[in-house]
Enzyme design. Sequence first.
Site, mmCIF file in Angstrom:
data_model
loop_
_atom_site.group_PDB
_atom_site.id
_atom_site.type_symbol
_atom_site.label_atom_id
_atom_site.label_comp_id
_atom_site.label_asym_id
_atom_site.label_seq_id
_atom_site.Cartn_x
_atom_site.Cartn_y
_atom_site.Cartn_z
ATOM 1 N N GLY A 127 -44.006 -9.640 8.481
ATOM 2 C CA GLY A 127 -43.984 -11.103 7.934
ATOM 3 C C GLY A 127 -43.849 -11.781 6.762
ATOM 4 N N LYS A 144 -54.046 -6.670 5.328
ATOM 5 C CA LYS A 144 -52.917 -8.488 4.602
ATOM 6 C C LYS A 144 -53.112 -8.260 3.816
ATOM 7 C CE LYS A 144 -52.228 -9.224 9.510
ATOM 8 N NZ LYS A 144 -52.467 -10.688 10.630
ATOM 9 N N ASP A 154 -59.898 -10.754 14.915
ATOM 10 C CA ASP A 154 -61.652 -11.790 13.944
ATOM 11 C C ASP A 154 -60.823 -11.208 12.578
ATOM 12 O OD1 ASP A 154 -63.847 -12.392 12.273
ATOM 13 O OD2 ASP A 154 -65.278 -10.744 13.157
#
Length: 592
Positions: free
Chosen positions: A322, A338, A373
């Site tokens: 990312g 993350k 979620d």
Amino acid sequence: MPPPFDDEAIAPAAAVIAESFADYLNRLSVAVRGARRHFERCDWQESQRDSAERLDYYNERVRDGLNRLHGLLGPRIGDRDTWGMIRDEFARLMHGRGDRDVSETFFNSFTRRVFHTVGVDSSFEFVRPGAGDDIPAGSGPSLTVRFENRDGLAAMFREVLEGFSFEAPWDDAEGDAHRVADEVERELNGITAVKALELARPVFFRGKGAYLVGRLFTATETRPFVLALTNPEGRIVVDAVLTTVNEVSIVFSFARSYFFVEMERPREMVALLRAILPHKPAAELYNAIGWNKHGKTELYQSLLHHLATRTDRFEIAPGQRGMVMAVFVLPGFDVVFKVIRDRFEPPKTVTAEEVKQKYRLVFRHDRAGRLVDAQEFEHLEFDRARFDEKLLEELCTQCAERVRLRDGRVVISHLYTERRLVPLDVYLRDADAVEAREAVIDYGQVLRDLAATNIFPGDMLTKNFGVSRNGRLIFYDYDELCRLDECRFRALPPPRDDDEEGAGEPWFYVSERDIFPEEFRNFLGLSPELLAVFLEHHEELLGPAFWLRMQELHARGEVLDVYPYRSARRLRWRARAAERRPDPFLSKEPKP
Ligand SMILES: Nc1ncnc2c1ncn2[C@@H]1O[C@H](COP(=O)(O)OP(=O)(O)OP(=O)(O)O)[C@@H](O)[C@H]1O
Ligand SMILES: [Mg+2]
């Protein structure tokens, strides 16, 4: 020196937390009754508003409680021994209650705000909230109600519908009972007879649906059982009956908003749901029933358990890196971690705070079964030896604002966890032709489902979607996501001459909110064969008309619901399918 245990401030302090907890429970209870009323009266906008607002109650109660404690304890609010005593007193107050699990998590929310504890501090926190409570994997008599099959299935289902009444009348209880009976018989192939049905007494409310949840007992097996109820026009309809683990698991998906459901003992409810859906982690089930804070506790506990019993190391997540997030996994654990990077390369223009806001937006929005979620964690700490070297280097150099090394430990001040999926780009690489085709069809369906709930995902590249165990596509990259009604969908103006035609850059003014659906074709990054499949099913998504029409619906205040089951499952829809043509613009057909 802190005063001894019988200190005068301890009992009142513990009582303040117990009162805050009781307030919270009351507030929740009111919200569940509200959800029932909204369902009964078709108040869909109110229902949406309450869904978002109830997520604030917890923090509000903790904040209020803390304010009172500041007054009560003065500077001693920062004293660990004092908190150790308050904890013991609070445990005494909660002793014997059926909601000890969530109450201990609630207590820890106080201490975490005061101390920003890294990890958990056993001297004044509950180290394993709720652990040790002995609730059997099943259900107590008061949680469920049992129906025996004495005079045939239709009679049993008739009895069920009579047993669950709403302020609005059943539209056709007799007919629905027969339709459900026929459907169940077909599902079971008529081979094994149904002996009984057990249902949770509380009704599960979410969006425009209400669900009766339980299990079906036959001579040879136990199956999950869900009756999905809707209220299209002031009369309650049994919309679908679901009897497979896959289907029921989609109803309880981590990509859906949380249910409103009344219960005194969350742990007992989770035990019942686990008996129905054994593969679902307790953390996800706590989330699903609206105890997401305790869901975090459970997730953290299972992570600690994993680390203690296995030897795998944290490593960089499979798939593309990312630009905004550094993403890593433990190979044997079903979750991704993350961390926001310190700096984002162009063309990314967002800030870290904006990224967090996007995650918050998703948290509060209807996730429609299509947005994963994410749980937000602060101040986690792991053994450095558990990190793969390449990952550690990436974290230390590119996420230094949130990750630091201390005494052989890796301390992470902020991260998100999400259920781990197979990134769609990775999936398509290994998929056979049929799997790839289905994935691409579902890819378009995700865009429709999100549009139905007023969300535009922004970055549509395949790397930003994951494939779930059930083969459903779910979006997880939120930094460019926005509300659909804030976008400006435009057609590409035709070029006025050859120069414009050949220009690499647009020759017309483009603002940040402008979106040109005709350009999606290039963003999708699909092979020519897969692009053809996409066009076959979703060509209209590549022009502005579809998007403008969806905006119009939202502007009118229409609340569209994406049902957590296929339309082929809809009992009446099927009966009338021949007469009706579905509105091609409305997405109501999530694929399981
Ligand atoms: N829930 C998940 N399950 C599996 N893999 C994931 C998940 N979330 C992220 N990933 C992996 O991590 C990568 C980066 O994650 P994500 O897209 O959320 O970050 P980003 O920095 O916002 O990406 P981008 O550069 O596309 O904006 C993804 O491309 C994917 O390979
Ligand atoms: Mg991405």
